[in-house]
Design a protein around this motif. Structure first.
Motif, short mmCIF file in Angstrom:
data_model
loop_
_atom_site.label_atom_id
_atom_site.label_comp_id
_atom_site.label_asym_id
_atom_site.label_seq_id
_atom_site.Cartn_x
_atom_site.Cartn_y
_atom_site.Cartn_z
N UNK A 1 0.82 -1.41 0.09
CA UNK A 1 0.12 0.08 -0.03
C UNK A 1 0.85 1.15 -0.07
N UNK A 2 0.17 2.32 -0.46
CA UNK A 2 0.86 3.55 -0.45
C UNK A 2 1.14 4.13 1.02
N UNK A 3 0.25 4.28 1.91
CA UNK A 3 0.47 4.75 3.15
C UNK A 3 -0.35 5.85 3.43
N UNK A 4 -0.17 6.83 4.39
CA UNK A 4 -1.11 7.78 4.84
C UNK A 4 -0.86 9.07 3.72
N UNK A 5 -1.82 9.86 3.86
CA UNK A 5 -1.96 11.31 2.95
C UNK A 5 -1.88 12.26 4.31
N UNK A 6 -0.88 12.90 4.19
CA UNK A 6 -0.79 14.10 5.61
C UNK A 6 -1.76 15.07 5.44
N UNK A 7 -2.23 15.39 6.80
CA UNK A 7 -3.44 16.50 6.83
C UNK A 7 -4.46 16.13 6.06
N UNK A 8 -5.07 14.84 5.92
CA UNK A 8 -6.25 14.40 5.34
C UNK A 8 -7.29 13.91 6.09
N UNK A 9 -7.22 14.07 7.40
CA UNK A 9 -8.55 13.52 8.23
C UNK A 9 -8.22 12.27 8.75
N UNK A 10 -7.27 11.54 8.87
CA UNK A 10 -7.30 10.30 9.58
C UNK A 10 -7.65 9.12 8.93
N UNK A 11 -7.71 8.12 9.88
CA UNK A 11 -8.18 6.82 9.17
C UNK A 11 -9.60 6.86 8.39
N UNK B 1 -11.56 9.24 7.08
CA UNK B 1 -11.47 9.87 5.79
C UNK B 1 -10.56 9.17 4.93
N UNK B 2 -9.51 8.88 5.24
CA UNK B 2 -8.58 8.09 4.25
C UNK B 2 -9.29 6.86 3.70
N UNK B 3 -10.18 6.18 4.47
CA UNK B 3 -11.00 4.67 3.98
C UNK B 3 -11.86 5.50 3.19
N UNK B 4 -12.54 6.62 3.18
CA UNK B 4 -13.53 7.02 2.55
C UNK B 4 -13.09 7.19 0.93
N UNK B 5 -12.02 8.19 0.97
CA UNK B 5 -11.65 8.54 -0.42
C UNK B 5 -11.02 7.25 -1.15
N UNK B 6 -10.32 6.40 -0.41
CA UNK B 6 -9.59 5.14 -0.82
C UNK B 6 -10.69 4.53 -1.87
N UNK B 7 -12.16 4.34 -1.20
CA UNK B 7 -13.21 3.82 -1.79
C UNK B 7 -13.75 4.41 -3.10
N UNK B 8 -13.68 5.67 -2.91
CA UNK B 8 -13.99 6.63 -4.17
C UNK B 8 -13.24 6.41 -5.28
N UNK B 9 -12.01 6.70 -4.87
CA UNK B 9 -10.85 6.59 -5.94
C UNK B 9 -10.78 5.23 -6.64
N UNK B 10 -11.15 4.29 -6.00
CA UNK B 10 -11.13 2.91 -6.58
C UNK B 10 -12.47 2.75 -7.51
N UNK B 11 -13.50 3.26 -7.19
CA UNK B 11 -14.73 3.35 -7.97
C UNK B 11 -14.60 4.17 -8.99
N UNK B 12 -14.13 5.53 -8.81
CA UNK B 12 -14.36 6.51 -9.90
C UNK B 12 -13.06 6.73 -10.59
N UNK B 13 -12.04 6.52 -9.91
CA UNK B 13 -10.72 6.82 -10.56
C UNK B 13 -10.13 8.12 -10.01
N UNK B 14 -8.59 8.47 -10.15
CA UNK B 14 -7.94 9.63 -9.43
C UNK B 14 -8.51 10.85 -10.00
N UNK B 15 -8.67 11.09 -11.41
CA UNK B 15 -9.27 12.34 -12.03
C UNK B 15 -10.19 12.96 -11.36
N UNK C 1 -1.79 7.67 -12.26
CA UNK C 1 -1.91 6.52 -12.04
C UNK C 1 -2.08 6.18 -10.67
N UNK C 2 -2.03 7.01 -9.92
CA UNK C 2 -2.07 6.89 -7.96
C UNK C 2 -3.05 5.89 -8.03
N UNK C 3 -2.88 4.78 -7.17
CA UNK C 3 -3.57 4.09 -6.36
C UNK C 3 -3.28 3.75 -4.98
N UNK C 4 -4.24 3.36 -4.12
CA UNK C 4 -3.80 3.36 -2.59
C UNK C 4 -3.08 1.84 -2.67
#
Length: 296
Positions: free
Chosen positions: A47-57, A59-73, A89-92
């Motif tokens: 895995x990629x690891x944490x994203x700084x100043x992002x909202x913690x575990x 929020x990171x889980x929420x955005x990971x699911x959205x990126x997996x479904x919709x893509x980075x753009x 080409x970022x993925x978690x």
């Protein structure tokens, strides 16, 4: 810290995001044969690891699911809002062990410099800290084969078109590499500069054009390119900015002699660098002059 086998250490990072990191001792090497120069070192992971100043575990889980479904753009603004840029080409699931070890050794040096020696670290180290460089930039670039000629007018045309576009980071980095290669080859043919100076120009331009501008979809021909005074707020020193400024001006002089840019453009670029440095230096000095941590 004298931890025993299977004992665990937990520590908290960032009081706002509240990351909790658990470390477990799974093996102890008592052979004395481990080379200290290879430590610390990552030997496995995922895995990629944490994203700084992002909202913690959460929020990171929420955005990971959205990126997996919709893509980075579709979620780039959310991914970049804290200032940490990610490639197209970022993925978690992204995991690059070589990159992690490249960063790890240098970050240990950086934190020692700041917290033990009370000195600031430069823009290059700040870029490594924030992962603001093109993935793989730590790897040695292969120079184009001698028989391959760089079509400089085409490269310049591509860079002008690419500025602010949706071009991928990888493609933009390759175009910038061609520009840098043509410039460095000309310096070598000229033979007036030492090998050390030529390498310094190469490293400065690689850091700035590929490591700093590329993730921002910016090129040498966009308005951001002259704004190097901004690097004061990335921890860049006067000497580092002076070296970068010299490299950019040298590159632009080469482009003028090759007839791919006008002398007027080069003069305006040079003046833009000066203006940005003057403003950035004065503003940074005013901002940090009352700082009692000794970093300015």
């Amino acid at each position: 810290m004298d931890l025993k086998l299977h004992e665990q250490l937990s520590f908290y990072y960032d009081s706002w995001d509240s990351w909790q990191v658990n470390l477990t001792v799974t093996d102890i090497d008592e052979s004395g044969q481990e080379d200290g120069n290879n430590l610390p070192r990552v030997i496995d992971g995922a895995g990629f690891g944490i994203l700084e100043d992002f909202g913690g575990v959460g929020r990171l889980g929420e955005i990971a699911s959205l990126v997996k479904r919709d893509g980075v753009t579709a979620h780039r603004s959310e991914l970049n809002w804290s200032g940490q840029w990610v490639p197209d080409n970022f993925t978690f699931d992204f995991y690059d062990q070589d990159d992690l070890n490249f960063r790890l050794k240098r970050l240990v040096q950086a934190y020692r410099q700041v917290y033990e020696n009370h000195l600031n670290f430069g823009a290059k180290m700040a870029a490594i800290l924030d992962r603001e460089y093109y993935p793989g930039a730590h790897q040695k670039e292969e120079e184009p084969a001698p028989s391959v000629e760089v079509d400089l007018p085409l490269v310049v045309q591509q860079l002008k078109k690419a500025d602010g576009s949706n071009i991928t980071d990888g493609k933009l980095a390759r175009i910038n590499n061609q520009l840098i290669a043509a410039f460095i080859e000309d310096l070598k043919k000229n033979g007036k500069l030492s090998e050390k100076t030529v390498k310094r120009y190469h490293d400065e331009l690689t850091f700035y054009l590929i490591g700093y501008l590329t993730p921002r979809k910016a090129t040498l021909f966009g308005w951001i390119a002259t704004d190097i005074g901004e690097l004061y707020f990335k921890g860049c020193s006067d000497d580092e900015i002076k070296r970068l400024r010299a490299a950019l001006n040298k590159l632009n002089k080469f482009l003028v002699t090759q007839g791919v840019v006008t002398p007027q453009w080069a003069r305006e670029f040079k003046q833009g660098l000066k203006n940005s440095i003057d403003v950035g230096h004065d503003y940074a000095k005013e901002t940090f002059s009352d700082n009692d941590d000794g970093l300015w």
